[in-house]
Design a protein around this motif. Structure first.
Motif, PDB file in Angstrom:
ATOM      1  N   MET A 114       5.185 -11.701   6.297  1.00  0.00           N
ATOM      2  CA  MET A 114       4.145 -11.123   5.453  1.00  0.00           C
ATOM      3  C   MET A 114       4.613  -9.737   4.995  1.00  0.00           C
ATOM      4  O   MET A 114       4.876  -8.861   5.804  1.00  0.00           O
ATOM      5  N   LYS A 115       4.719  -9.589   3.666  1.00  0.00           N
ATOM      6  CA  LYS A 115       5.163  -8.309   3.111  1.00  0.00           C
ATOM      7  C   LYS A 115       3.957  -7.465   2.758  1.00  0.00           C
ATOM      8  O   LYS A 115       3.091  -7.876   1.991  1.00  0.00           O
ATOM      9  N   VAL A 116       3.913  -6.277   3.343  1.00  0.00           N
ATOM     10  CA  VAL A 116       2.813  -5.357   3.061  1.00  0.00           C
ATOM     11  C   VAL A 116       3.332  -4.274   2.132  1.00  0.00           C
ATOM     12  O   VAL A 116       4.324  -3.608   2.431  1.00  0.00           O
ATOM     13  N   GLU A 117       2.666  -4.106   0.984  1.00  0.00           N
ATOM     14  CA  GLU A 117       3.058  -3.083   0.006  1.00  0.00           C
ATOM     15  C   GLU A 117       2.321  -1.780   0.305  1.00  0.00           C
ATOM     16  O   GLU A 117       1.362  -1.771   1.071  1.00  0.00           O
ATOM     17  N   ILE A 118       2.749  -0.705  -0.317  1.00  0.00           N
ATOM     18  CA  ILE A 118       2.108   0.598  -0.147  1.00  0.00           C
ATOM     19  C   ILE A 118       1.493   1.015  -1.476  1.00  0.00           C
ATOM     20  O   ILE A 118       2.127   0.903  -2.536  1.00  0.00           O
ATOM     21  N   ASP A 119       0.249   1.504  -1.421  1.00  0.00           N
ATOM     22  CA  ASP A 119      -0.463   1.974  -2.612  1.00  0.00           C
ATOM     23  C   ASP A 119       0.277   3.188  -3.197  1.00  0.00           C
ATOM     24  O   ASP A 119       0.599   4.127  -2.475  1.00  0.00           O
ATOM     25  N   SER A 120       0.541   3.151  -4.507  1.00  0.00           N
ATOM     26  CA  SER A 120       1.289   4.222  -5.163  1.00  0.00           C
ATOM     27  C   SER A 120       0.518   5.527  -5.207  1.00  0.00           C
ATOM     28  O   SER A 120       1.114   6.610  -5.272  1.00  0.00           O
ATOM     29  N   PHE A 121      -0.817   5.467  -5.177  1.00  0.00           N
ATOM     30  CA  PHE A 121      -1.619   6.676  -5.258  1.00  0.00           C
ATOM     31  C   PHE A 121      -2.052   7.182  -3.888  1.00  0.00           C
ATOM     32  O   PHE A 121      -1.774   8.312  -3.510  1.00  0.00           O
ATOM     33  N   SER A 122      -2.709   6.299  -3.122  1.00  0.00           N
ATOM     34  CA  SER A 122      -3.317   6.756  -1.868  1.00  0.00           C
ATOM     35  C   SER A 122      -2.390   6.646  -0.659  1.00  0.00           C
ATOM     36  O   SER A 122      -2.596   7.335   0.330  1.00  0.00           O
TER      37      SER A 122
ATOM     38  N   TYR B 184      -2.158   3.883   1.065  1.00  0.00           N
ATOM     39  CA  TYR B 184      -2.723   2.857   1.941  1.00  0.00           C
ATOM     40  C   TYR B 184      -1.872   1.595   1.876  1.00  0.00           C
ATOM     41  O   TYR B 184      -1.119   1.383   0.923  1.00  0.00           O
ATOM     42  N   ARG B 185      -2.034   0.711   2.885  1.00  0.00           N
ATOM     43  CA  ARG B 185      -1.321  -0.567   2.880  1.00  0.00           C
ATOM     44  C   ARG B 185      -2.060  -1.568   1.986  1.00  0.00           C
ATOM     45  O   ARG B 185      -3.288  -1.583   1.947  1.00  0.00           O
ATOM     46  N   ILE B 186      -1.278  -2.385   1.270  1.00  0.00           N
ATOM     47  CA  ILE B 186      -1.860  -3.441   0.438  1.00  0.00           C
ATOM     48  C   ILE B 186      -1.341  -4.764   0.974  1.00  0.00           C
ATOM     49  O   ILE B 186      -0.141  -5.023   0.969  1.00  0.00           O
ATOM     50  N   TYR B 187      -2.252  -5.608   1.436  1.00  0.00           N
ATOM     51  CA  TYR B 187      -1.871  -6.900   2.000  1.00  0.00           C
ATOM     52  C   TYR B 187      -1.704  -7.923   0.890  1.00  0.00           C
ATOM     53  O   TYR B 187      -2.221  -7.747  -0.215  1.00  0.00           O
ATOM     54  N   PRO B 188      -0.975  -9.018   1.158  1.00  0.00           N
ATOM     55  CA  PRO B 188      -0.734 -10.041   0.126  1.00  0.00           C
ATOM     56  C   PRO B 188      -2.034 -10.546  -0.480  1.00  0.00           C
ATOM     57  O   PRO B 188      -3.036 -10.676   0.203  1.00  0.00           O
TER      58      PRO B 188
ATOM     59  N   ARG C  52       1.537   0.075  -7.623  1.00  0.00           N
ATOM     60  CA  ARG C  52       0.615  -0.853  -6.963  1.00  0.00           C
ATOM     61  C   ARG C  52      -0.583  -0.064  -6.467  1.00  0.00           C
ATOM     62  O   ARG C  52      -0.429   1.033  -5.928  1.00  0.00           O
ATOM     63  N   PHE C  53      -1.783  -0.633  -6.655  1.00  0.00           N
ATOM     64  CA  PHE C  53      -3.013   0.037  -6.231  1.00  0.00           C
ATOM     65  C   PHE C  53      -3.831  -0.894  -5.362  1.00  0.00           C
ATOM     66  O   PHE C  53      -3.990  -2.075  -5.672  1.00  0.00           O
ATOM     67  N   ALA C  54      -4.385  -0.353  -4.267  1.00  0.00           N
ATOM     68  CA  ALA C  54      -5.206  -1.157  -3.355  1.00  0.00           C
ATOM     69  C   ALA C  54      -6.585  -1.387  -3.956  1.00  0.00           C
ATOM     70  O   ALA C  54      -7.151  -2.466  -3.830  1.00  0.00           O
ATOM     71  N   THR C  55      -7.149  -0.363  -4.614  1.00  0.00           N
ATOM     72  CA  THR C  55      -8.513  -0.479  -5.168  1.00  0.00           C
ATOM     73  C   THR C  55      -8.526   0.030  -6.598  1.00  0.00           C
ATOM     74  O   THR C  55      -7.600   0.713  -7.045  1.00  0.00           O
ATOM     75  N   SER C  56      -9.610  -0.289  -7.297  1.00  0.00           N
ATOM     76  CA  SER C  56      -9.752   0.185  -8.672  1.00  0.00           C
ATOM     77  C   SER C  56      -9.952   1.699  -8.695  1.00  0.00           C
ATOM     78  O   SER C  56      -9.616   2.369  -9.658  1.00  0.00           O
ATOM     79  N   LYS C  57     -10.485   2.240  -7.596  1.00  0.00           N
ATOM     80  CA  LYS C  57     -10.669   3.700  -7.472  1.00  0.00           C
ATOM     81  C   LYS C  57      -9.304   4.396  -7.551  1.00  0.00           C
ATOM     82  O   LYS C  57      -9.136   5.381  -8.281  1.00  0.00           O
ATOM     83  N   ASN C  58      -8.326   3.875  -6.811  1.00  0.00           N
ATOM     84  CA  ASN C  58      -6.983   4.437  -6.823  1.00  0.00           C
ATOM     85  C   ASN C  58      -6.351   4.328  -8.208  1.00  0.00           C
ATOM     86  O   ASN C  58      -5.737   5.279  -8.692  1.00  0.00           O
ATOM     87  N   ALA C  59      -6.509   3.167  -8.833  1.00  0.00           N
ATOM     88  CA  ALA C  59      -5.942   2.935 -10.155  1.00  0.00           C
ATOM     89  C   ALA C  59      -6.568   3.894 -11.164  1.00  0.00           C
ATOM     90  O   ALA C  59      -5.863   4.501 -11.983  1.00  0.00           O
ATOM     91  N   SER C  60      -7.887   4.051 -11.086  1.00  0.00           N
ATOM     92  CA  SER C  60      -8.613   4.915 -12.012  1.00  0.00           C
ATOM     93  C   SER C  60      -8.152   6.368 -11.870  1.00  0.00           C
ATOM     94  O   SER C  60      -7.872   7.049 -12.860  1.00  0.00           O
ATOM     95  N   LEU C  61      -8.037   6.852 -10.640  1.00  0.00           N
ATOM     96  CA  LEU C  61      -7.618   8.233 -10.410  1.00  0.00           C
ATOM     97  C   LEU C  61      -6.180   8.455 -10.884  1.00  0.00           C
ATOM     98  O   LEU C  61      -5.846   9.513 -11.432  1.00  0.00           O
TER      99      LEU C  61
END
Length: 150
Positions: free
Chosen positions: A1-9, A11-15, A30-39
């Protein structure tokens, strides 16, 4: 299982979670949530947003273990002679008193003066050169004949 890292926060992003954003220059974010993407799209700096991992790391938050301070090695000073003077002579000069130094200096000056006088006495006295003709004094420029003294 490859876990990515959020580019902004950070945080870990699971598959199968999060969003992928590809910028015009083909850089992938890569963004975990829309909040991170928006910011991120608002060009907010994650270092200034308190809940991001980057902020926490920068401000030393949540470090449970106190890491022992690294011991810095103290430099060991060695005394050694310089070219033209060995260590013994350097130490002897350092341990001299001001009076000793002054006495040595005056003795050296007296010796130098005496030698100079002896040297002068040995030199044959030169007879004064016959005085030159008493022609009017002319500067080098005038002698060359520039502008003729106008």
């Amino acid at each position: 299982m490859k876990v990515e890292i959020d580019s902004f926060s950070g945080y870990r992003i699971y598959p199968s979670k999060g969003k992928l954003f590809v910028r015009g220059d083909s850089k992938v974010f890569r963004f975990a949530t829309s909040k991170n993407a928006s910011l991120f799209l608002q060009r907010k700096n994650p270092r200034k947003i308190a809940w991001t991992q980057v902020y926490r790391r920068m401000h030393k938050k949540g470090i449970t273990e106190e890491v022992a301070k690294k011991r810095s090695r103290k430099t060991v000073k060695h005394q050694r002679g310089i070219v033209g003077a060995d260590m013994a002579s350097i130490l002897a000069k350092r341990n001299q008193t001001a009076k000793d130094r002054l006495a040595a200096r005056t003795a050296a000056l007296a010796k130098a003066k005496k030698e100079k006088k002896e040297k002068e006495a040995k030199k044959p006295k030169a007879t004064s050169a016959p005085s030159r003709t008493t022609a009017p004094k002319i500067s080098k420029q005038q002698a060359k004949g520039g502008k003729g003294g106008r």
